[in-house]
Design a protein around this motif. Structure first.
Motif, PDB file in Angstrom:
ATOM      1  N   UNK A 118       0.864  -1.180   0.000  1.00 10.13           N
ATOM      2  CA  UNK A 118       0.000   0.000   0.000  1.00 10.13           C
ATOM      3  C   UNK A 118       0.898   1.227   0.000  1.00 10.13           C
ATOM      4  N   UNK A 119       0.711   2.078  -0.999  1.00  7.22           N
ATOM      5  CA  UNK A 119       1.536   3.261  -1.191  1.00  7.22           C
ATOM      6  C   UNK A 119       0.635   4.480  -1.326  1.00  7.22           C
ATOM      7  N   UNK A 120       1.061   5.581  -0.740  1.00  5.02           N
ATOM      8  CA  UNK A 120       0.357   6.847  -0.938  1.00  5.02           C
ATOM      9  C   UNK A 120       1.025   7.560  -2.100  1.00  5.02           C
ATOM     10  N   UNK A 121       0.243   7.845  -3.116  1.00  8.11           N
ATOM     11  CA  UNK A 121       0.763   8.554  -4.291  1.00  8.11           C
ATOM     12  C   UNK A 121       0.576  10.067  -4.128  1.00  8.11           C
ATOM     13  N   UNK A 122      -0.605  10.468  -3.622  1.00  8.89           N
ATOM     14  CA  UNK A 122      -0.870  11.893  -3.420  1.00  8.89           C
ATOM     15  C   UNK A 122      -1.739  12.067  -2.183  1.00  8.89           C
ATOM     16  N   UNK A 123      -1.376  13.053  -1.361  1.00 13.57           N
ATOM     17  CA  UNK A 123      -2.133  13.315  -0.141  1.00 13.57           C
ATOM     18  C   UNK A 123      -2.315  14.817   0.003  1.00 13.57           C
ATOM     19  N   UNK A 124      -3.542  15.313  -0.129  1.00 16.61           N
ATOM     20  CA  UNK A 124      -3.768  16.753   0.027  1.00 16.61           C
ATOM     21  C   UNK A 124      -3.580  17.179   1.483  1.00 16.61           C
ATOM     22  N   UNK A 125      -3.462  18.479   1.685  1.00 18.67           N
ATOM     23  CA  UNK A 125      -3.212  19.007   3.020  1.00 18.67           C
ATOM     24  C   UNK A 125      -4.435  19.070   3.924  1.00 18.67           C
ATOM     25  N   UNK A 126      -5.601  18.764   3.418  1.00 20.40           N
ATOM     26  CA  UNK A 126      -6.841  18.842   4.185  1.00 20.40           C
ATOM     27  C   UNK A 126      -6.804  17.857   5.358  1.00 20.40           C
ATOM     28  N   UNK A 127      -6.980  18.362   6.577  1.00 17.15           N
ATOM     29  CA  UNK A 127      -6.918  17.523   7.776  1.00 17.15           C
ATOM     30  C   UNK A 127      -7.991  16.444   7.787  1.00 17.15           C
ATOM     31  N   UNK A 128      -9.169  16.764   7.281  1.00 13.58           N
ATOM     32  CA  UNK A 128     -10.270  15.793   7.247  1.00 13.58           C
ATOM     33  C   UNK A 128      -9.886  14.599   6.370  1.00 13.58           C
ATOM     34  N   UNK A 129      -9.288  14.868   5.214  1.00  9.30           N
ATOM     35  CA  UNK A 129      -8.861  13.794   4.315  1.00  9.30           C
ATOM     36  C   UNK A 129      -7.737  12.994   4.964  1.00  9.30           C
ATOM     37  N   UNK A 130      -6.789  13.667   5.599  1.00 10.92           N
ATOM     38  CA  UNK A 130      -5.682  12.971   6.268  1.00 10.92           C
ATOM     39  C   UNK A 130      -6.191  12.043   7.367  1.00 10.92           C
TER      40      UNK A 130
END
Length: 180
Positions: A118-130
């Motif tokens: 499992x790899x993270x390719x893109x992670x936005x800065x939004x705390x809710x998404x994190x």
């Protein structure tokens, strides 16, 4: 020629053919060891050796994660599964501008186990998404343990801050690619 001579010549020819095939496989990488599958670009977060076939692992992940398969009807930041092929799942977040979370789960069949990465390719800065992504990672580990009680899970030491720094460097590069 006797039958015994023909048999010896035939065995010698088969041995040479087998050696040639072995050399070709060794040099082309088609005999890749299941313990060393190629690494997806991004931040590797979880590696697991699941002691079932890849099909059972795939079905189990779909069932246990219970994520929708399309973004239709989802609110901003909610996660969904998108099957890219039989052995690769994309986990995305709903985003209006197409810059949401992208996680990749790859299954690599092996003789003794299916390797799941499992790899993270893109992670936005939004705390809710994190927060949702961190919950997803816990759900993924739980799902793997439900699929195989003896699963061997390894968490990487990489942090989300490392991915954030990498993305900032990519965004700062003039062509949008990795900066030197």
């Amino acid at each position: 020629m006797t039958a015994q001579t023909i048999a010896v010549l035939l065995l010698a020819a088969l041995a040479l053919a087998g050696a040639a095939v072995g050399i070709v496989v060794a040099f082309t990488g088609h005999g890749r060891n299941a313990s060393s599958p190629p690494v997806e670009p991004g931040l590797l977060r979880i590696t697991a050796a699941v002691h079932t076939g890849w099909e059972q692992t795939l079905i189990g992940l779909y069932r246990e994660l219970a994520l929708p398969r399309q973004p239709d009807g989802l609110s901003y930041g909610e996660l969904y599964l998108e099957s890219q092929n039989e052995q690769r799942l994309l986990i995305r977040s709903r985003s209006e501008i197409g810059r949401g979370f992208i996680g990749i789960t790859e299954l690599h069949p092996g003789r003794r186990a299916t390797i799941v990465r499992y790899t993270i390719r893109r992670l936005p800065g939004d705390e809710q998404v994190r927060d949702r992504v961190l919950d997803l990672e816990l759900d993924l580990i739980t799902a793997l343990r439900r699929i195989d009680r003896d699963v061997e899970v390894q968490l990487t030491s990489g942090t989300l801050r490392e991915l954030e720094r990498q993305q900032q460097m990519n965004d700062a590069a003039p062509d949008g690619g990795p900066s030197a």
